[in-house]
Write a protein that holds these residues in place. Structure first.
Motif, PDB file in Angstrom:
ATOM      1  N   VAL A 143       0.751  -1.386  -0.104  1.00 31.02           N
ATOM      2  CA  VAL A 143      -0.288  -0.043  -0.106  1.00 31.02           C
ATOM      3  C   VAL A 143       1.001   1.315  -0.127  1.00 31.02           C
ATOM      4  O   VAL A 143       1.920   1.243   0.701  1.00 31.02           O
ATOM      5  N   ASP A 177       3.305   2.122  12.831  1.00 25.70           N
ATOM      6  CA  ASP A 177       2.904   3.053  11.522  1.00 25.70           C
ATOM      7  C   ASP A 177       3.817   3.981  11.156  1.00 25.70           C
ATOM      8  O   ASP A 177       4.088   3.893   9.873  1.00 25.70           O
ATOM      9  N   TYR A 181       1.592  -3.856   4.707  1.00 29.12           N
ATOM     10  CA  TYR A 181       0.128  -3.879   5.112  1.00 29.12           C
ATOM     11  C   TYR A 181      -0.166  -5.305   5.869  1.00 29.12           C
ATOM     12  O   TYR A 181      -0.206  -6.365   5.073  1.00 29.12           O
ATOM     13  N   ALA A 221       1.322  -1.298   9.039  1.00 28.89           N
ATOM     14  CA  ALA A 221      -0.080  -1.055   9.370  1.00 28.89           C
ATOM     15  C   ALA A 221      -0.524  -2.678   9.904  1.00 28.89           C
ATOM     16  O   ALA A 221      -0.657  -3.438   9.118  1.00 28.89           O
TER      17      ALA A 221
END
Length: 407
Positions: free
Chosen positions: A26, A337, A35, A342
């Motif tokens: 991503v 993050d 991700y 994530a």
């Protein structure tokens, strides 16, 4: 507007001349984000994107319209319904296209509230997704009972077997795979119990469709699925309904979906959903080896960590881990993050709440332990390198969060 001839509109989708590209990490601005939150939502698969774009050009009509453009849209919608029925193992007429799992769950519970006897209860597992538990609390506030689960995150079959011998609920709801722990529930055994006692069975299969073989889900009375969990677009899903009897619609207005769900059907979204599901079905179920190796290394690298429901059967992509103690679990998420990874603290639909996870509470975990959990959910295209980068990021985040030694 581009004109579309009837013959061109009914032409099959173009065959792909080369393999679809691997899904890239991503992008966040110019920085690639690793991700690991696929249980919350998965990126749109290239096959789904292609199907959606093609449908928006070729099938522009309302499926309910009587002219040829509308008839072509209705024809491809029926074809998509047939494809989904074959994958699930049910009749195409049993399927209703919806906006996703939340609408599907609300439809089932709304139907139960409107059609069951006034004293009939609905039983649901204590680890159901909020879209099921909240709908039950709304439509049947005093007529729903929670089925307990074990420490390993499995529905307590002994409790259920004994209770069903004494009383019969009007509906029983147990999810196929828990969205937080990844634990695969004994839905086949539960369906057998329901059949023996004449109890309708609702299975939220959102986290199973695309991750486990889909054949057989059509045996359940009610089954819900959501496209964006397996690489389809957001805002589209399905509900498999009982083969017999009328469904009390949640949405009223038009007569779409055989009167079971009003509103113009999302043709492009449905075709994209089926395209993504066909890709997942044809690829087969990935092995859990990458996830298992990651968990082994995590326990060695970060003392004080633990894997929730490790002994239970789990889907190949999900790890729910108790992390070493920190001031709060959101600090882990923020740190990761910033490192370009994530992850989640659990159910995305329940994030932001102060209360501990109802799933972990039902499993017997304390509020203190529940505050330490992180969920890592990989995708179908996640690689060995991705899992290794995740572990390295966790190590770095842990080092940065450790208090500095006193002088």
């Amino acid at each position: 507007m581009r004109s579309v001839s009837p013959r061109a509109a009914l032409r099959p989708l173009p065959a792909l001349r080369k393999p679809l590209p691997r899904l890239h990490p991503v992008q966040r601005g110019q920085v690639a984000v690793l991700y690991f939150d696929h249980n919350a939502t998965s990126p749109l698969h290239p096959a789904a994107r292609l199907a959606w774009l093609d449908a928006t050009e070729r099938f522009i009509g309302n499926p309910s319209s009587l002219h040829r453009v509308g008839a072509r849209a209705d024809a491809v919608l029926s074809e998509a319904r047939e494809k989904l029925a074959r994958i699930l193992g049910c009749d195409a007429l049993d399927l209703v296209f919806t906006s996703g799992a939340t609408e599907s769950a609300n439809t089932v519970l709304h139907h139960a509230a409107r059609t069951l006897a006034p004293d009939a209860e609905v039983w649901l597992s204590a680890i159901e997704h909020p879209c099921v538990t909240a709908a039950a609390s709304h439509y049947l506030p005093k007529r729903h009972r929670l089925i307990p689960v074990t420490r390993e995150g499995l529905v307590d079959l002994n409790w259920l077997t004994k209770r069903l011998k004494r009383t019969r609920p009007g509906l029983l709801a147990v999810m196929a795979v828990n969205n937080e722990t990844g634990v695969i529930q004994p839905t086949r055994e539960i369906l057998t119990l329901c059949r023996a006692h004449g109890v309708p069975f609702f299975c939220d299969a959102v986290q199973a469709i695309g991750k486990l073989p889909a054949t057989g889900w059509g045996d359940c009375d009610w089954v819900s699925g959501s496209a964006h969990k397996f690489g389809g677009p957001r805002g589209v899903g399905f509900l498999k309904c009982p083969a017999k009897g009328r469904v009390e619609p949640l949405l009223r207005g038009g007569a779409q979906e055989e009167g079971r769900r009003a509103g113009t059907e999302n043709v492009a979204g449905v075709l994209a959903m089926i395209a993504a599901l066909e890709v997942r079905t044809q690829a087969g179920v990935p092995k859990p080896a990458l996830r298992d190796h990651f968990e082994q290394q995590l326990l060695k690298t970060l003392p004080g960590s633990a894997i929730v429901a490790a002994p239970s059967p789990r889907v190949w992509n999900t790890t729910l881990a108790l992390m070493p103690e920190a001031d709060c679990r959101t600090r882990w998420v923020v740190k990761l993050d910033k490192l370009g990874v994530a992850v989640s603290t659990g159910s995305a639909c329940a994030s932001g709440k102060e209360e501990p996870s109802p799933v972990l509470t039902a499993m017997g975990y304390s509020a203190t332990d529940a505050a330490r959990v992180l969920r890592f959910s990989a995708g179908w295209e996640s690689t060995v390198a991705d899992w290794e980068k995740l572990l390295a990021a966790l190590e770095q985040a842990h080092r940065e969060m450790k208090p500095a030694p006193r002088k």
